[in-house]
Design a protein around this motif. Structure first.
Motif, PDB file in Angstrom:
ATOM      1  N   PRO A   1      40.942  42.512  -9.975  1.00  9.38           N
ATOM      2  CA  PRO A   1      41.306  42.735  -8.566  1.00  9.38           C
ATOM      3  C   PRO A   1      40.731  41.635  -7.686  1.00  9.38           C
ATOM      4  N   GLY A   2      41.463  41.259  -6.672  1.00  4.27           N
ATOM      5  CA  GLY A   2      41.027  40.210  -5.776  1.00  4.27           C
ATOM      6  C   GLY A   2      41.407  38.809  -6.227  1.00  4.27           C
ATOM      7  N   THR A   3      42.064  38.689  -7.403  1.00  4.14           N
ATOM      8  CA  THR A   3      42.493  37.372  -7.884  1.00  4.14           C
ATOM      9  C   THR A   3      43.611  36.832  -6.998  1.00  4.14           C
ATOM     10  N   LEU A   4      43.527  35.556  -6.642  1.00  2.51           N
ATOM     11  CA  LEU A   4      44.587  34.909  -5.880  1.00  2.51           C
ATOM     12  C   LEU A   4      45.676  34.467  -6.839  1.00  2.51           C
ATOM     13  N   VAL A   5      46.835  35.093  -6.737  1.00  2.00           N
ATOM     14  CA  VAL A   5      47.994  34.713  -7.554  1.00  2.00           C
ATOM     15  C   VAL A   5      48.809  33.707  -6.744  1.00  2.00           C
ATOM     16  N   ARG A   6      48.837  32.481  -7.208  1.00  2.00           N
ATOM     17  CA  ARG A   6      49.543  31.421  -6.494  1.00  2.00           C
ATOM     18  C   ARG A   6      50.650  30.868  -7.385  1.00  2.00           C
ATOM     19  N   ASN A   7      51.879  30.926  -6.896  1.00  2.00           N
ATOM     20  CA  ASN A   7      53.033  30.391  -7.594  1.00  2.00           C
ATOM     21  C   ASN A   7      53.473  29.105  -6.898  1.00  2.00           C
ATOM     22  N   ARG A   8      53.703  28.054  -7.691  1.00  2.00           N
ATOM     23  CA  ARG A   8      53.996  26.737  -7.116  1.00  2.00           C
ATOM     24  C   ARG A   8      55.087  26.051  -7.916  1.00  2.00           C
ATOM     25  N   VAL A   9      56.004  25.381  -7.231  1.00  2.00           N
ATOM     26  CA  VAL A   9      57.076  24.639  -7.889  1.00  2.00           C
ATOM     27  C   VAL A   9      57.169  23.252  -7.259  1.00  2.00           C
ATOM     28  N   SER A  10      57.356  22.227  -8.097  1.00  2.00           N
ATOM     29  CA  SER A  10      57.510  20.861  -7.615  1.00  2.00           C
ATOM     30  C   SER A  10      58.742  20.242  -8.258  1.00  2.00           C
ATOM     31  N   VAL A  11      59.409  19.358  -7.504  1.00  2.00           N
ATOM     32  CA  VAL A  11      60.615  18.669  -7.972  1.00  2.00           C
ATOM     33  C   VAL A  11      60.353  17.173  -7.925  1.00  2.00           C
ATOM     34  N   THR A  12      60.518  16.502  -9.075  1.00  2.00           N
ATOM     35  CA  THR A  12      60.364  15.061  -9.140  1.00  2.00           C
ATOM     36  C   THR A  12      61.631  14.443  -9.723  1.00  2.00           C
ATOM     37  N   SER A  13      61.863  13.162  -9.406  1.00  2.00           N
ATOM     38  CA  SER A  13      63.023  12.424  -9.903  1.00  2.00           C
ATOM     39  C   SER A  13      62.727  10.939  -9.787  1.00  2.00           C
ATOM     40  N   VAL A  14      63.654  10.107 -10.258  1.00  2.00           N
ATOM     41  CA  VAL A  14      63.490   8.660 -10.121  1.00  2.00           C
ATOM     42  C   VAL A  14      63.392   8.285  -8.649  1.00  2.00           C
ATOM     43  N   GLU A  15      64.155   8.960  -7.797  1.00  2.00           N
ATOM     44  CA  GLU A  15      64.153   8.643  -6.373  1.00  2.00           C
ATOM     45  C   GLU A  15      62.844   9.020  -5.685  1.00  2.00           C
TER      46      GLU A  15
ATOM     47  N   PRO B   1      56.182  14.362  -4.561  1.00  2.00           N
ATOM     48  CA  PRO B   1      57.218  15.308  -4.980  1.00  2.00           C
ATOM     49  C   PRO B   1      57.422  16.390  -3.930  1.00  2.00           C
ATOM     50  N   GLN B   2      58.624  16.978  -3.940  1.00  2.00           N
ATOM     51  CA  GLN B   2      58.918  18.097  -3.057  1.00  2.00           C
ATOM     52  C   GLN B   2      58.304  19.356  -3.651  1.00  2.00           C
ATOM     53  N   ILE B   3      57.649  20.171  -2.807  1.00  2.00           N
ATOM     54  CA  ILE B   3      56.875  21.313  -3.282  1.00  2.00           C
ATOM     55  C   ILE B   3      57.222  22.566  -2.486  1.00  2.00           C
ATOM     56  N   ALA B   4      57.243  23.701  -3.174  1.00  2.00           N
ATOM     57  CA  ALA B   4      57.342  25.014  -2.534  1.00  2.00           C
ATOM     58  C   ALA B   4      56.356  25.943  -3.227  1.00  2.00           C
ATOM     59  N   SER B   5      55.781  26.898  -2.496  1.00  2.00           N
ATOM     60  CA  SER B   5      54.800  27.799  -3.109  1.00  2.00           C
ATOM     61  C   SER B   5      54.689  29.095  -2.328  1.00  2.00           C
ATOM     62  N   ASN B   6      54.126  30.103  -2.971  1.00  2.00           N
ATOM     63  CA  ASN B   6      53.740  31.341  -2.299  1.00  2.00           C
ATOM     64  C   ASN B   6      52.510  31.891  -3.005  1.00  2.00           C
ATOM     65  N   ALA B   7      51.780  32.789  -2.344  1.00  2.00           N
ATOM     66  CA  ALA B   7      50.545  33.304  -2.925  1.00  2.00           C
ATOM     67  C   ALA B   7      50.188  34.648  -2.310  1.00  2.00           C
ATOM     68  N   TYR B   8      49.393  35.428  -3.051  1.00  2.00           N
ATOM     69  CA  TYR B   8      48.916  36.717  -2.548  1.00  2.00           C
ATOM     70  C   TYR B   8      47.677  37.109  -3.349  1.00  2.00           C
ATOM     71  N   LEU B   9      46.875  38.042  -2.790  1.00  2.00           N
ATOM     72  CA  LEU B   9      45.693  38.555  -3.479  1.00  2.00           C
ATOM     73  C   LEU B   9      46.024  39.888  -4.130  1.00  2.00           C
ATOM     74  N   LEU B  10      45.588  40.049  -5.363  1.00  2.00           N
ATOM     75  CA  LEU B  10      45.729  41.355  -5.994  1.00  2.00           C
ATOM     76  C   LEU B  10      44.824  42.355  -5.279  1.00  2.00           C
ATOM     77  N   PRO B  11      45.305  43.560  -4.993  1.00  2.00           N
ATOM     78  CA  PRO B  11      44.492  44.537  -4.255  1.00  2.00           C
ATOM     79  C   PRO B  11      43.312  45.012  -5.091  1.00  2.00           C
ATOM     80  N   GLY B  12      42.322  45.588  -4.357  1.00  4.79           N
ATOM     81  CA  GLY B  12      41.161  46.145  -5.032  1.00  4.79           C
ATOM     82  C   GLY B  12      39.870  45.482  -4.644  1.00  4.79           C
ATOM     83  N   SER B  13      39.909  44.450  -3.798  1.00  2.00           N
ATOM     84  CA  SER B  13      38.686  43.805  -3.339  1.00  2.00           C
ATOM     85  C   SER B  13      38.477  44.137  -1.870  1.00  2.00           C
ATOM     86  N   THR B  14      37.402  43.592  -1.276  1.00  2.00           N
ATOM     87  CA  THR B  14      37.118  43.829   0.138  1.00  2.00           C
ATOM     88  C   THR B  14      37.830  42.846   1.035  1.00  2.00           C
ATOM     89  N   ALA B  15      38.639  41.957   0.459  1.00  2.00           N
ATOM     90  CA  ALA B  15      39.378  40.976   1.259  1.00  2.00           C
ATOM     91  C   ALA B  15      40.847  41.093   0.938  1.00  2.00           C
TER      92      ALA B  15
END
Length: 219
Positions: A122-136, A142-156
């Motif tokens: 509990p309380g672990t930060l789950v972070r999902n991230r994606v990047s796109v690379t190419s010759v250009e 690189p272009q990046i997109a991400s999202n994140a959340y904390l698993l419940p069960g902690s004081t934060a």
């Protein structure tokens, strides 16, 4: 004689070169990844689907999409349209080849499914991230997109959502609260300490009266 002929030929070649049309510059490439996680905030032992799409315009050469997460996934399956993927519990790499982005082209899509492994604290930060690379994009980030959340069960508690850091900085807000009931325990402890002190004072007064001693301070 030969010098005049050479000068005439050089002049003609220069005139032809000046008259030749200049090729237009290559069109700029605009590629933006979008990451969607369903359900957002998935818990251990719960299934989750991550979908990556790439929108924009232009042509990407030797396109590669890399997805990473901070929580292990069991039974990971990754599919790319077009392209192929290699998957592991925390990383998925998809090679999409050359992509034509635009209104008339199909939107490239990657679908990643799995189940969050049991035992993530509990309380672990789950972070999902994606990047796109190419010759250009070799000369730029690189272009990046991400999202994140904390698993419940902690004081934060915290949430985060971000696309390319150069365009939108990731924001992780946290709020720390004392454990529930801690204020009540402190109040009860204060009352008990006061009661003990009062009892000791009364006992001392009774002993002094019993031995005929005056009370301290003339009381």
């Amino acid at each position: 004689m030969w010098e005049s002929v050479a000068a005439s030929v050089a002049g003609m070649m220069g005139a032809v070169a000046a008259a030749a049309p200049v090729p237009p510059p290559a069109p700029a490439v605009d590629a933006t990844p979008v990451l969607t996680s369903t359900p957002f905030g998935a818990l251990p032992e719960q299934g989750v689907t991550h979908t990556v799409t790439i929108s924009g315009r232009g042509t990407l050469t030797a396109t590669r999409v890399t997805f990473t997460t901070t929580a292990d996934l069991d039974g990971v399956i990754a599919q790319a349209e077009p392209g192929r993927c290699a998957a592991s519990p925390r990383t998925v790499v998809c090679d999409l080849g050359d992509l034509l982005l635009g209104a008339a082209a199909a939107v490239p899509r990657i679908t990643i499914t799995g189940r969050i492994r049991p035992g993530v604290p509990p309380g672990t930060l789950v972070r999902n991230r994606v990047s796109v690379t190419s010759v250009e994009s070799t000369a730029t980030d690189p272009q990046i997109a991400s999202n994140a959340y904390l698993l419940p069960g902690s004081t934060a508690t915290a949430t985060a959502a971000a696309t390319d850091p150069a365009l939108e900085s990731p924001a992780v807000a946290s709020e720390v609260r004392p454990p529930e009931g801690s204020l009540r325990v402190s109040a009860v402890a204060a009352v008990m300490v006061g009661a003990v002190a009062a009892g000791i004072l009364l006992t001392r007064r009774r002993l002094r009266r019993r031995h005929g001693l005056p009370p301290p301070g003339g009381l």
